[in-house]
Write a protein that holds these residues in place. Structure first.
Motif, PDB file in Angstrom:
ATOM      1  N   SER A   1       0.830  -1.214   0.000  1.00 21.47           N
ATOM      2  CA  SER A   1       0.000   0.000   0.000  1.00 21.47           C
ATOM      3  C   SER A   1       0.868   1.270   0.000  1.00 21.47           C
ATOM      4  O   SER A   1       0.553   2.258  -0.674  1.00 21.47           O
TER       5      SER A   1
ATOM      6  N   LEU B   1       2.382   1.598  -3.399  1.00 20.29           N
ATOM      7  CA  LEU B   1       1.339   1.926  -4.367  1.00 20.29           C
ATOM      8  C   LEU B   1       1.014   3.405  -4.291  1.00 20.29           C
ATOM      9  O   LEU B   1       0.795   4.071  -5.315  1.00 20.29           O
ATOM     10  N   LYS B   2       1.002   3.975  -3.058  1.00 15.53           N
ATOM     11  CA  LYS B   2       0.765   5.406  -2.900  1.00 15.53           C
ATOM     12  C   LYS B   2       1.909   6.213  -3.533  1.00 15.53           C
ATOM     13  O   LYS B   2       1.697   7.225  -4.204  1.00 15.53           O
TER      14      LYS B   2
ATOM     15  N   THR C   1       1.592   6.096  -7.212  1.00  9.20           N
ATOM     16  CA  THR C   1       0.508   6.989  -7.645  1.00  9.20           C
ATOM     17  C   THR C   1       0.995   8.439  -7.679  1.00  9.20           C
ATOM     18  O   THR C   1       0.673   9.201  -8.603  1.00  9.20           O
TER      19      THR C   1
ATOM     20  N   LYS D   1      -0.392   6.523 -15.267  1.00 12.00           N
ATOM     21  CA  LYS D   1      -1.596   6.742 -14.464  1.00 12.00           C
ATOM     22  C   LYS D   1      -2.650   5.662 -14.728  1.00 12.00           C
ATOM     23  O   LYS D   1      -3.329   5.180 -13.806  1.00 12.00           O
TER      24      LYS D   1
ATOM     25  N   ILE E   1      -1.565   2.486 -12.958  1.00  5.38           N
ATOM     26  CA  ILE E   1      -1.756   2.636 -11.509  1.00  5.38           C
ATOM     27  C   ILE E   1      -3.237   2.458 -11.149  1.00  5.38           C
ATOM     28  O   ILE E   1      -3.594   1.806 -10.147  1.00  5.38           O
ATOM     29  N   ASN E   2      -4.116   3.047 -11.991  1.00  2.00           N
ATOM     30  CA  ASN E   2      -5.561   2.866 -11.741  1.00  2.00           C
ATOM     31  C   ASN E   2      -5.955   1.400 -11.851  1.00  2.00           C
ATOM     32  O   ASN E   2      -6.726   0.879 -11.014  1.00  2.00           O
TER      33      ASN E   2
ATOM     34  N   ASN F   1      -4.764  -0.403  -8.800  1.00  2.00           N
ATOM     35  CA  ASN F   1      -5.638  -0.109  -7.648  1.00  2.00           C
ATOM     36  C   ASN F   1      -6.923  -0.941  -7.702  1.00  2.00           C
ATOM     37  O   ASN F   1      -7.354  -1.543  -6.694  1.00  2.00           O
ATOM     38  N   HIS F   2      -7.554  -1.015  -8.890  1.00  2.00           N
ATOM     39  CA  HIS F   2      -8.784  -1.787  -9.029  1.00  2.00           C
ATOM     40  C   HIS F   2      -8.533  -3.278  -8.821  1.00  2.00           C
ATOM     41  O   HIS F   2      -9.300  -3.972  -8.115  1.00  2.00           O
TER      42      HIS F   2
ATOM     43  N   TYR G   1      -6.062  -4.634  -7.218  1.00  2.00           N
ATOM     44  CA  TYR G   1      -5.669  -4.919  -5.843  1.00  2.00           C
ATOM     45  C   TYR G   1      -6.886  -4.906  -4.913  1.00  2.00           C
ATOM     46  O   TYR G   1      -6.982  -5.691  -3.963  1.00  2.00           O
ATOM     47  N   ALA G   2      -7.799  -3.976  -5.230  1.00  2.00           N
ATOM     48  CA  ALA G   2      -9.054  -3.970  -4.433  1.00  2.00           C
ATOM     49  C   ALA G   2      -9.822  -5.277  -4.619  1.00  2.00           C
ATOM     50  O   ALA G   2     -10.363  -5.851  -3.664  1.00  2.00           O
TER      51      ALA G   2
ATOM     52  N   GLU H   1      -7.974  -7.961  -2.717  1.00  2.00           N
ATOM     53  CA  GLU H   1      -8.210  -7.841  -1.278  1.00  2.00           C
ATOM     54  C   GLU H   1      -9.597  -8.386  -0.906  1.00  2.00           C
ATOM     55  O   GLU H   1      -9.775  -9.053   0.129  1.00  2.00           O
TER      56      GLU H   1
END
Length: 484
Positions: free
Chosen positions: A89, A92-93, A96, A105, A108-109, A112-113, A115-116, A119
């Motif tokens: 995390s 990842l920040k 970003t 970008k 990275i998006n 994020n999707h 990884y969500a 999770e």
């Protein structure tokens, strides 16, 4: 206003300094700008690449820890998994924050999707496993979760590839910037070198051209023609000074040669007669035996002619000194009243010997002149002697001194034979004397009035004459008054 080589060199030097400073400033600011851009780009790219690598490492670690947990059910793997999740995390920040390009970008998006999603599947698998549904949990792990991890891993690989590509592009841009900077430095440098070379070429050509003109003029000057002069109209200040010095030297040489020619001609002309008399008298005396008185008479004639030649030579040397070497004649400031009183006393004695009445008018108040008293005395005695010589017995000679502001006029007048109008322009010429019967013309050389005029000019003065036959002559000498 004359141009100057010195001024041209200074202007060229200042132009060279300006171009050099301009080039240096251009190179400095270009290099500094390129350095800042390069450092910022490299910082961003390195940070982004570092974040991508750490993301990939954290993702691979999570994948391994999760697999181990489901295999041996050891809670240690869950602790390590939580550590890697936090690490993932964090990176990842950072990724970003450092993403700049649209491609970065977008990835990275996607990460994020994904990884969500991962999770969410991980939490569901954990709940199934803790509730005893081991089979469903493994299916979820090996199915959706594993697929999500693989896609995440691939996205991380893509992110790394993009960053490596950006770094390569930055290196290429840096190379182009360096090439551009070199162009910006090299072109002005070449321009400076060409400008300096052209400036010194033109300057050297101008100098050599002017020197060549001076040399050609000097080469064409010879004894037959000393009238040539260096043209100074288009010369620069330094060569103008040299050319004027050469012209001044040529003027002096020309005057000297003219004097030598005139002196030689005068000597040849005036000495020819007394030499012929000496030679003829001596030959006649030696033709036969003669009495002692006849020999004495011949010797007396020779002595008189010799003295006449000596007088001619001395007068010519004196004129040469006045005309060509006046700096060696000393001047002094003196009272003209006392000076003319001395002349009056001597003139009275001279006039009395011939029975001529001499009168004078000399002011009582002091009048100061600056000059050579000996030569001025010779000037006025030449005039007085001529007046006495050509004035018959019982005639009058007058000397009068008249101060008039910044000048003083000295007038010598007589009641003698006067001068023909046609002879007035000639009387100040060298060796001019009109042949007239009578004793006053005996021994005349014709240099007295020429000497008088030369002395007057040497003292910044002038001499004028007015005369009519049988009415006498009036000579007026004007001299400047000396002021303190």
């Amino acid at each position: 206003m004359k141009k100057s080589f010195r001024r041209k060199i200074i202007i060229g030097f200042l132009a060279m300094v300006f171009l050099s400073v301009f080039t240096a400033c251009l190179a400095f600011f270009t290099t500094r700008n390129m350095q800042n851009v390069f450092l910022n780009t490299m910082r961003q790219n390195v940070a982004s690449l570092k974040a991508a690598e750490e993301l990939e490492l954290a993702l691979v670690s999570q994948k391994g820890f999760l697999s181990n947990y489901f295999l041996d059910k050891n809670s240690v793997w869950l602790e390590r998994l939580e550590e890697k999740r936090a690490n993932f995390s964090e990176w990842l920040k950072k990724a970003t924050d450092t993403a700049v390009t649209p491609e970065e970008k977008n990835i990275i998006n996607d990460i994020n999707h994904l990884y969500a999603r991962y999770e969410n599947d991980r939490l569901n698998a954990k709940k199934l496993y803790e509730s005893g549904k081991t089979r469903e949990a493994k299916d979820l792990l090996l199915g959706d979760m594993w697929e999500a991890l693989e896609i995440l891993y691939q996205k991380c690989e893509n992110y790394i590839s993009i960053n490596e590509s950006i770094i390569k592009k930055s290196e290429g841009a840096l190379t182009r910037k360096i090439a551009g900077m070199m162009v910006l430095i090299v072109i002005p440098s070449i321009a400076i070198i060409i400008s300096i070379g052209l400036m010194f070429f033109l300057l050297t050509r101008k100098i050599l051209s002017s020197v060549e003109d001076i040399a050609v003029t000097a080469r064409n000057i010879n004894l037959k023609d000393l009238s040539g002069r260096v043209n100074t109209d288009s010369l620069e200040e330094e060569l103008d000074y040299l050319a004027k010095s050469i012209n001044a030297m040529l003027d002096r040489l020309e005057r000297s040669f003219e004097y030598v020619k005139e002196f030689s001609s005068s000597i040849g002309h005036e000495l020819k007669t007394p030499l012929a008399i000496i030679k003829g008298g001596s030959e006649i005396a030696l033709r036969k035996e003669r009495q002692a008185d006849e020999y004495k008479k011949a010797l007396r004639v020779n002595i008189e002619e010799s003295n006449r030649m000596i007088q001619i030579v001395e007068d010519l040397v004196f004129l040469a000194k006045l005309d060509y070497n006046p700096d060696n004649i000393k001047k002094e400031r003196f009272d003209a009243v006392q000076f003319f009183e001395d002349i009056r006393e001597r003139a009275e004695m001279l006039a009395a010997q011939k029975g001529i009445i001499f009168s004078s008018s000399i002011p009582e108040n002091p009048v100061f002149l600056e000059g050579n008293k000996l030569h001025l005395s010779r000037l006025f005695f030449n005039l007085i002697q001529n007046a006495v010589k050509f004035t018959p017995q019982g005639g009058k000679v007058d000397l009068s001194v008249h101060p008039q502001g910044d000048a003083v006029k000295i007038i010598v007048s007589d009641t003698g034979a006067g001068i023909d109008e046609k002879d007035l322009p000639k009387i100040f010429q060298r060796f001019f004397h009109k042949e007239t019967p009578g004793p006053e013309n005996v021994g005349s050389v014709g240099l007295g009035l020429n000497i008088a005029r030369s002395i007057a000019k040497f003292h910044n003065g002038d001499i004028q004459v007015a005369s009519k036959p049988q009415e006498g002559s009036v000579f007026t000498v004007t001299l400047p008054v000396s002021r303190l």
